[in-house]
Design a protein around this motif. Structure first.
Motif, mmCIF file in Angstrom:
data_model
loop_
_atom_site.group_PDB
_atom_site.id
_atom_site.type_symbol
_atom_site.label_atom_id
_atom_site.label_comp_id
_atom_site.label_asym_id
_atom_site.label_seq_id
_atom_site.Cartn_x
_atom_site.Cartn_y
_atom_site.Cartn_z
ATOM 1 N N MET A 1 71.726 25.778 -74.305
ATOM 2 C CA MET A 1 72.922 24.884 -73.849
ATOM 3 C C MET A 1 72.944 23.541 -74.788
ATOM 4 O O MET A 1 71.930 23.099 -75.293
ATOM 5 C CB MET A 1 72.358 24.293 -72.261
ATOM 6 N N ASP A 2 74.110 23.353 -75.100
ATOM 7 C CA ASP A 2 74.345 22.151 -76.017
ATOM 8 C C ASP A 2 74.170 20.752 -75.517
ATOM 9 O O ASP A 2 74.202 20.689 -74.119
ATOM 10 C CB ASP A 2 75.630 22.174 -76.938
ATOM 11 N N ILE A 3 74.212 19.794 -76.009
ATOM 12 C CA ILE A 3 74.069 18.453 -75.474
ATOM 13 C C ILE A 3 75.084 17.909 -74.757
ATOM 14 O O ILE A 3 74.790 17.212 -73.765
ATOM 15 C CB ILE A 3 73.683 17.376 -76.663
ATOM 16 N N ALA A 4 76.236 18.325 -75.161
ATOM 17 C CA ALA A 4 77.282 17.799 -74.228
ATOM 18 C C ALA A 4 77.520 18.338 -72.842
ATOM 19 O O ALA A 4 77.850 17.784 -71.922
ATOM 20 C CB ALA A 4 78.608 18.196 -75.022
ATOM 21 N N ALA A 5 77.332 19.685 -72.733
ATOM 22 C CA ALA A 5 77.144 20.423 -71.595
ATOM 23 C C ALA A 5 76.263 19.913 -70.727
ATOM 24 O O ALA A 5 76.299 19.770 -69.427
ATOM 25 C CB ALA A 5 77.065 21.851 -71.674
ATOM 26 N N MET A 6 74.772 19.444 -71.122
ATOM 27 C CA MET A 6 73.752 19.190 -70.269
ATOM 28 C C MET A 6 74.293 17.887 -69.987
ATOM 29 O O MET A 6 73.830 17.210 -68.805
ATOM 30 C CB MET A 6 72.351 19.096 -71.317
ATOM 31 N N SER A 7 74.661 16.790 -70.637
ATOM 32 C CA SER A 7 75.202 15.699 -70.195
ATOM 33 C C SER A 7 76.067 15.803 -69.160
ATOM 34 O O SER A 7 75.958 14.989 -68.083
ATOM 35 C CB SER A 7 75.884 14.860 -71.698
ATOM 36 N N THR A 8 77.218 16.595 -69.189
ATOM 37 C CA THR A 8 78.139 16.826 -68.164
ATOM 38 C C THR A 8 77.708 17.254 -66.834
ATOM 39 O O THR A 8 77.859 16.622 -66.145
ATOM 40 C CB THR A 8 79.092 17.664 -68.884
ATOM 41 N N MET A 9 76.442 18.165 -67.032
ATOM 42 C CA MET A 9 75.887 18.514 -65.806
ATOM 43 C C MET A 9 74.980 17.473 -65.089
ATOM 44 O O MET A 9 75.044 17.330 -64.055
ATOM 45 C CB MET A 9 74.917 19.772 -66.324
ATOM 46 N N MET A 10 74.398 16.598 -65.922
ATOM 47 C CA MET A 10 73.720 15.601 -65.539
ATOM 48 C C MET A 10 74.611 14.696 -64.752
ATOM 49 O O MET A 10 74.207 13.998 -63.853
ATOM 50 C CB MET A 10 72.572 15.132 -66.761
ATOM 51 N N SER A 11 75.401 14.202 -65.621
ATOM 52 C CA SER A 11 76.664 13.232 -64.899
ATOM 53 C C SER A 11 77.002 13.689 -63.589
ATOM 54 O O SER A 11 77.114 12.975 -62.449
ATOM 55 C CB SER A 11 77.597 13.138 -65.790
ATOM 56 N N GLN A 12 77.290 14.879 -63.507
ATOM 57 C CA GLN A 12 77.902 15.521 -62.253
ATOM 58 C C GLN A 12 77.080 15.496 -61.177
ATOM 59 O O GLN A 12 77.216 15.560 -59.838
ATOM 60 C CB GLN A 12 78.640 16.871 -62.343
ATOM 61 N N ALA A 13 75.603 15.798 -61.477
ATOM 62 C CA ALA A 13 74.669 15.651 -60.330
ATOM 63 C C ALA A 13 74.272 14.420 -59.970
ATOM 64 O O ALA A 13 73.977 14.094 -58.719
ATOM 65 C CB ALA A 13 73.354 16.317 -61.052
ATOM 66 N N LYS A 14 74.699 13.456 -60.951
ATOM 67 C CA LYS A 14 74.361 11.991 -60.353
ATOM 68 C C LYS A 14 75.499 11.624 -59.509
ATOM 69 O O LYS A 14 75.165 11.060 -58.593
ATOM 70 C CB LYS A 14 74.175 11.116 -61.657
ATOM 71 N N VAL A 15 76.544 11.985 -59.948
ATOM 72 C CA VAL A 15 77.811 11.747 -59.092
ATOM 73 C C VAL A 15 77.620 12.444 -57.494
ATOM 74 O O VAL A 15 78.042 11.658 -56.327
ATOM 75 C CB VAL A 15 79.089 12.231 -59.708
ATOM 76 N N GLN A 16 77.093 13.579 -57.347
ATOM 77 C CA GLN A 16 76.945 14.180 -56.318
ATOM 78 C C GLN A 16 75.812 13.566 -55.565
ATOM 79 O O GLN A 16 76.122 13.400 -54.225
ATOM 80 C CB GLN A 16 76.601 15.705 -56.556
ATOM 81 N N GLN A 17 74.687 13.146 -56.112
ATOM 82 C CA GLN A 17 73.705 12.567 -55.275
ATOM 83 C C GLN A 17 74.115 11.087 -54.881
ATOM 84 O O GLN A 17 73.888 10.664 -53.906
ATOM 85 C CB GLN A 17 72.656 12.300 -56.305
ATOM 86 N N GLN A 18 74.888 10.304 -55.765
ATOM 87 C CA GLN A 18 75.591 9.024 -55.063
ATOM 88 C C GLN A 18 76.388 9.303 -54.029
ATOM 89 O O GLN A 18 76.427 8.660 -52.914
ATOM 90 C CB GLN A 18 76.214 8.558 -56.172
ATOM 91 N N ALA A 19 77.274 10.153 -53.981
ATOM 92 C CA ALA A 19 78.233 10.713 -52.884
ATOM 93 C C ALA A 19 77.372 11.175 -51.626
ATOM 94 O O ALA A 19 77.776 10.600 -50.476
ATOM 95 C CB ALA A 19 79.152 11.900 -53.218
ATOM 96 N N SER A 20 76.090 11.909 -51.823
ATOM 97 C CA SER A 20 75.448 12.204 -50.784
ATOM 98 C C SER A 20 74.635 10.975 -50.116
ATOM 99 O O SER A 20 74.587 10.775 -48.733
ATOM 100 C CB SER A 20 74.636 13.203 -51.120
#
Length: 52
Positions: A1-20
């Motif tokens: 997995m490249d760095i850009a994809a990993m960064s996107t996944m981590m960002s989405q996970a953070k947004v999901q956690q904040q929403a929860s």
């Protein structure tokens, strides 16, 4: 997995956690409001409050 994809996944996970967390806080606030309303509700005649 490249760095850009990993960064996107981590960002989405953070947004999901904040929403929860935001939804959980809203539910806790609603519960607190309901509890306060119950405590301040008038007591029917012949009943006693717990702390009386």
């Amino acid at each position: 997995m490249d760095i850009a994809a990993m960064s996107t996944m981590m960002s989405q996970a953070k947004v999901q956690q904040q929403a929860s967390i935001s939804v959980m806080k809203m539910a806790m606030d609603a519960g607190q409001t309901q509890m306060n309303d119950m405590v301040q509700a008038p007591v029917p005649k012949g009943w006693r409050r717990f702390n009386d």
